[in-house]
Design a protein around this motif. Structure first.
Motif, mmCIF file in Angstrom:
data_model
loop_
_atom_site.group_PDB
_atom_site.id
_atom_site.type_symbol
_atom_site.label_atom_id
_atom_site.label_comp_id
_atom_site.label_asym_id
_atom_site.label_seq_id
_atom_site.Cartn_x
_atom_site.Cartn_y
_atom_site.Cartn_z
ATOM 1 N N VAL A 1 0.815 -1.223 0.000
ATOM 2 C CA VAL A 1 0.000 0.000 0.000
ATOM 3 C C VAL A 1 0.852 1.279 0.000
ATOM 4 O O VAL A 1 0.340 2.374 0.223
ATOM 5 N N GLY A 2 2.152 1.123 -0.237
ATOM 6 C CA GLY A 2 2.974 2.312 -0.447
ATOM 7 C C GLY A 2 3.872 2.732 0.694
ATOM 8 O O GLY A 2 4.495 3.798 0.635
ATOM 9 N N TYR A 3 3.965 1.905 1.751
ATOM 10 C CA TYR A 3 4.844 2.237 2.875
ATOM 11 C C TYR A 3 6.065 1.325 2.854
ATOM 12 O O TYR A 3 5.939 0.103 2.778
ATOM 13 N N GLN A 4 7.240 1.924 2.943
ATOM 14 C CA GLN A 4 8.481 1.151 2.915
ATOM 15 C C GLN A 4 8.905 0.693 4.309
ATOM 16 O O GLN A 4 9.742 -0.191 4.444
ATOM 17 N N ASN A 5 8.316 1.297 5.337
ATOM 18 C CA ASN A 5 8.705 1.015 6.716
ATOM 19 C C ASN A 5 7.497 0.468 7.485
ATOM 20 O O ASN A 5 6.472 1.140 7.604
ATOM 21 N N GLU A 6 7.628 -0.758 8.000
ATOM 22 C CA GLU A 6 6.507 -1.403 8.692
ATOM 23 C C GLU A 6 6.099 -0.641 9.951
ATOM 24 O O GLU A 6 4.907 -0.491 10.247
ATOM 25 N N LYS A 7 7.081 -0.141 10.711
ATOM 26 C CA LYS A 7 6.767 0.577 11.946
ATOM 27 C C LYS A 7 5.994 1.861 11.659
ATOM 28 O O LYS A 7 5.038 2.202 12.359
ATOM 29 N N TYR A 8 6.414 2.573 10.618
ATOM 30 C CA TYR A 8 5.710 3.806 10.268
ATOM 31 C C TYR A 8 4.300 3.493 9.782
ATOM 32 O O TYR A 8 3.340 4.188 10.130
ATOM 33 N N PHE A 9 4.175 2.440 9.001
ATOM 34 C CA PHE A 9 2.853 2.011 8.537
ATOM 35 C C PHE A 9 1.936 1.701 9.721
ATOM 36 O O PHE A 9 0.777 2.127 9.757
ATOM 37 N N SER A 10 2.459 0.968 10.704
ATOM 38 C CA SER A 10 1.658 0.608 11.879
ATOM 39 C C SER A 10 1.232 1.851 12.657
ATOM 40 O O SER A 10 0.104 1.934 13.157
ATOM 41 N N LYS A 11 2.129 2.829 12.736
ATOM 42 C CA LYS A 11 1.826 4.080 13.433
ATOM 43 C C LYS A 11 0.702 4.837 12.724
ATOM 44 O O LYS A 11 -0.243 5.325 13.368
ATOM 45 N N VAL A 12 0.795 4.932 11.400
ATOM 46 C CA VAL A 12 -0.234 5.623 10.620
ATOM 47 C C VAL A 12 -1.558 4.868 10.699
ATOM 48 O O VAL A 12 -2.628 5.471 10.844
ATOM 49 N N PHE A 13 -1.482 3.552 10.620
ATOM 50 C CA PHE A 13 -2.689 2.720 10.673
ATOM 51 C C PHE A 13 -3.424 2.918 11.999
ATOM 52 O O PHE A 13 -4.653 3.077 12.025
ATOM 53 N N LYS A 14 -2.669 2.938 13.099
ATOM 54 C CA LYS A 14 -3.298 3.117 14.411
ATOM 55 C C LYS A 14 -3.888 4.515 14.554
ATOM 56 O O LYS A 14 -4.963 4.693 15.144
ATOM 57 N N LYS A 15 -3.199 5.507 14.006
ATOM 58 C CA LYS A 15 -3.715 6.876 14.064
ATOM 59 C C LYS A 15 -5.043 6.979 13.324
ATOM 60 O O LYS A 15 -5.961 7.690 13.754
ATOM 61 N N TYR A 16 -5.162 6.255 12.231
ATOM 62 C CA TYR A 16 -6.364 6.330 11.393
ATOM 63 C C TYR A 16 -7.505 5.476 11.949
ATOM 64 O O TYR A 16 -8.668 5.870 11.910
ATOM 65 N N THR A 17 -7.175 4.278 12.487
ATOM 66 C CA THR A 17 -8.221 3.332 12.892
ATOM 67 C C THR A 17 -8.374 3.183 14.406
ATOM 68 O O THR A 17 -9.388 2.664 14.879
#
Length: 241
Positions: A215-231
């Motif tokens: 889905v366009g994220y190169q960093n798993e930790k950053y993706f998880s952070k954004v995902f939690k912020k959104y959901t």
């Protein structure tokens, strides 16, 4: 109405500014660009009715600018101002529907007579509908940008990339997109990515880092952070729930 002067020599731009009877012809604002690339950004953002352009300029010359205006179908009249009585330049000016061709040094009488005729022709062709057409073009541009982001959400889409692709300034895109869709481009891109990630998280064979990459994220930790912020949940919590 607005006018645009495109010339890489400042003294020429200053001369046109001084010699032309802008107010007498209904021009309220005069913009300036040093080359075709700068001109494209100003044309896309400000929609000038009249464009004065030199032919020999760095980065993007006058012929290339006339071609871009012609193909983009902007509602403006172009007037070439050149120091060269060159057949090839004149041929291209005619081909790309330039209104007139003025030679340097500039004769004030010829300049103002040409300007008045160009504005008269512009009013005849576009004056009554230009405001509506500008709004429609803005709407169309923003729809195209929204579609482009949706189709390329897996890539590293940046505002600069969008600006270069659509020949619009970053400021114009940001402002108009927010006005049209009541969200920023960054928020829209994040929403697409997270919604796609939620779909992929229903597939247990996919690892979280694989989904992040898809889905366009190169960093798993950053993706998880954004995902939690959104959901409000981490990807693993969402998957378990």
């Amino acid at each position: 109405m607005k006018a645009l002067i495109v010339d890489d020599e400042k003294h020429v731009r200053d001369g046109l500014n001084l010699l032309a009877d802008w107010k007498g012809n209904g021009i309220e604002e005069v913009l300036e660009a040093e080359n075709g690339e700068e001109a494209i950004e100003l044309i896309a953002t400000h929609r000038p009715a009249i464009v004065f352009s030199d032919m020999r300029m760095p980065k993007m010359n006058g012929i290339e600018l006339l071609e871009w205006i012609f193909n983009s179908k902007y509602n403006c009249k172009t007037i070439v101002v050149s120091g060269y009585d060159d057949f090839e330049y004149m041929r291209n000016a005619i081909y790309y529907n330039s209104f007139d061709y003025i030679l340097k040094p500039i004769d004030p009488e010829i300049l103002n007579e040409t300007l008045a005729r160009a504005i008269g022709k512009w009013k005849e062709e576009f004056g009554g509908s230009v405001e509506l057409e500008d709004r429609e073009e803005d709407d169309t541009s923003m729809k195209a940008i929204k579609d482009y982001i949706f189709e390329n959400y897996q890539s590293d889409v940046t505002l600069q990339d969008i600006a270069e692709k659509f020949y619009l300034s970053r400021e114009h895109i940001s402002r108009k997109f927010k006005q049209e869709y009541n969200e920023t481009i960054t928020d829209y891109l994040m929403k697409i990515r997270i919604e796609k990630a939620k779909e992929l998280l229903t597939k247990p064979q996919l690892k979280v880092y694989e989904i992040a990459y898809k889905v366009g994220y190169q960093n798993e930790k950053y993706f998880s952070k954004v995902f939690k912020k959104y959901t409000g949940l981490t990807p693993n919590e969402f998957r378990k729930g």
